[in-house]
Motif scaffolding. Sequence first.
Motif, short mmCIF file in Angstrom:
data_model
loop_
_atom_site.label_atom_id
_atom_site.label_comp_id
_atom_site.label_asym_id
_atom_site.label_seq_id
_atom_site.Cartn_x
_atom_site.Cartn_y
_atom_site.Cartn_z
N ALA A 103 1.34 5.81 39.08
CA ALA A 103 1.65 7.10 39.70
C ALA A 103 1.27 7.10 41.18
CB ALA A 103 0.92 8.22 38.97
N ARG A 104 0.17 6.45 41.50
CA ARG A 104 -0.30 6.46 42.89
C ARG A 104 0.65 5.71 43.82
NH1 ARG A 104 -5.64 6.49 40.99
NH2 ARG A 104 -5.69 4.24 40.83
N LYS A 105 1.30 4.70 43.25
CA LYS A 105 2.20 3.89 44.08
C LYS A 105 3.45 4.68 44.44
CE LYS A 105 1.78 -0.14 41.63
NZ LYS A 105 2.59 -1.04 40.83
N ARG A 106 3.76 5.66 43.61
CA ARG A 106 5.00 6.39 43.84
C ARG A 106 4.75 7.66 44.63
NH1 ARG A 106 7.10 6.87 37.94
NH2 ARG A 106 8.20 8.54 38.99
N ASP A 107 5.78 8.16 45.22
CA ASP A 107 5.62 9.40 45.95
C ASP A 107 6.53 10.45 45.31
OD1 ASP A 107 4.59 10.56 48.76
OD2 ASP A 107 6.51 11.41 48.15
N ARG A 108 5.90 11.40 44.66
CA ARG A 108 6.69 12.35 43.88
C ARG A 108 7.48 13.32 44.75
NH1 ARG A 108 6.00 12.80 38.40
NH2 ARG A 108 4.52 11.33 37.54
N VAL A 109 6.98 13.57 45.95
CA VAL A 109 7.73 14.45 46.85
C VAL A 109 9.05 13.78 47.19
CG1 VAL A 109 7.83 15.37 49.18
CG2 VAL A 109 5.76 15.66 47.82
N THR A 286 19.64 31.02 39.41
CA THR A 286 20.55 30.01 39.96
C THR A 286 20.69 28.80 39.04
OG1 THR A 286 18.82 28.78 41.12
CG2 THR A 286 19.87 30.58 42.34
N GLY A 287 19.70 28.57 38.20
CA GLY A 287 19.71 27.36 37.38
C GLY A 287 19.40 26.11 38.20
N ARG A 288 19.08 26.30 39.47
CA ARG A 288 18.76 25.14 40.32
C ARG A 288 17.27 24.83 40.25
NH1 ARG A 288 23.58 23.54 40.28
NH2 ARG A 288 25.05 24.92 41.28
N PRO A 289 16.93 23.56 40.30
CA PRO A 289 15.51 23.21 40.20
C PRO A 289 14.70 23.58 41.44
CG PRO A 289 16.83 21.25 40.65
CD PRO A 289 17.80 22.38 40.41
N ILE A 290 13.46 23.95 41.22
CA ILE A 290 12.54 24.10 42.34
C ILE A 290 11.96 22.71 42.54
CG2 ILE A 290 10.54 25.33 43.25
CD1 ILE A 290 11.23 27.43 41.02
N LYS A 291 12.21 22.13 43.69
CA LYS A 291 11.86 20.72 43.87
C LYS A 291 10.49 20.54 44.52
CE LYS A 291 16.27 18.70 43.43
NZ LYS A 291 16.99 17.46 43.63
N PHE A 305 6.98 20.19 43.12
CA PHE A 305 6.80 21.47 42.44
C PHE A 305 6.03 21.28 41.13
CE2 PHE A 305 8.34 24.72 39.42
CZ PHE A 305 7.78 25.82 40.05
N GLN A 306 5.01 22.06 40.95
CA GLN A 306 4.23 21.97 39.71
C GLN A 306 4.36 23.27 38.92
OE1 GLN A 306 0.44 21.05 41.46
NE2 GLN A 306 1.49 19.44 42.60
N ALA A 307 5.18 23.20 37.89
CA ALA A 307 5.48 24.40 37.10
C ALA A 307 4.21 24.98 36.46
CB ALA A 307 6.49 24.05 36.01
#
Length: 316
Positions: A103-109, A286-291, A305-307
């Motif tokens: 997880a640290r290697k990746r960038d979730r943003v 909207t059905g659009r994701p909050i990113k 985004f952290q639901a």
Amino acid sequence: MFEGLSGRLGDVLEKLRGKGSITQDDVNAAMREVRIALLEADVALPVVKDFVNTVKERAVGQEVIKSVTPGQMVIKIVHDALVEMLSGRIGSQVEDEEDDAEARKRDRVAESLNLNATPPVPILMVGLQGSGKTTTSAKIGLRLKSAMRKKVLMASLDVQRPAAQHQLAVLGEQTGVDTLPIIMGQQPVQIARRALDEGRKGGYDVVILDTAGRLAIDEELMEEVAEVRKVTNPAETLLVTDAMIGQDAVTVATEFNDKVGISGIVLTRVDGDARGGAALSMRAITGRPIKLMGVGEKMDALEEFQADRIAGRILG
Ligand code: GDP
């Protein structure tokens, strides 16, 4: 201040103590409190109604596990349903459980964004003035550059306020992300075309287009932004909204989604004390994701985004 849902439900749920399963009456009583909590958090009424109905169906007849109180159980059902609705995922436990090192290697943003297009990939930023568009453009630019080694060009299409173009140039200098040289007198569509041209010639991976915003929605603004979208065909059209927007979220999200078309939402000022009900309304309508979410004024204050976090705040 607001009374948290657990406190609010206290009396109602005290009555459930010792029962084997949750009945329709118990649920109705509890859901009246949930409804008030959501309305106080500024969730739009039709969204509240839908939500309450979903949760009612789910809660009735559930056996109360011995180790928790019925109150805790109802809160968990409500919380899980909120997370699902906010994230579009079924079950709040579906978070992928990869190991920390991975997880640290990746960038979730960076990964939240769709960059699947021929470079230079256009990203269009839309929203009302003051929502945080320019700041978020620069934050995204910086993140794509630092986490993904992308070559990013940013351009401000705000011809109403020359200061806006200058503001993006300043942020570009601050973050080390290139900005399109300003040529006064050009129209938004012309600037957008010039940015993509420059993007191609300069070998850029991504071109971020920051559009003008008005204080309130007007037809002219919508047509202008829609035109820019048509001409640039962006991989992402992100609606930037302030978490404090409250009930206006519904109009803003509906208008931008219907008239321009959006692919995702960025919620800013999550560092403030807004309860975040706007997020639920916008996602549901909207059905659009909050990113992404903005969590401060600094250039690195941008998170996936952290639901879970927003659900907790909505419930208070
Ligand atoms: P624009 O008119 O939509 O381009 O909005 P700006 O990007 O100029 O932002 C307006 C103000 O909000 C600026 O002072 C930003 O620093 C601030 N801002 C933007 N995002 C955030 C955020 O996530 N948290 C906080 N606290 N302030 C933010």
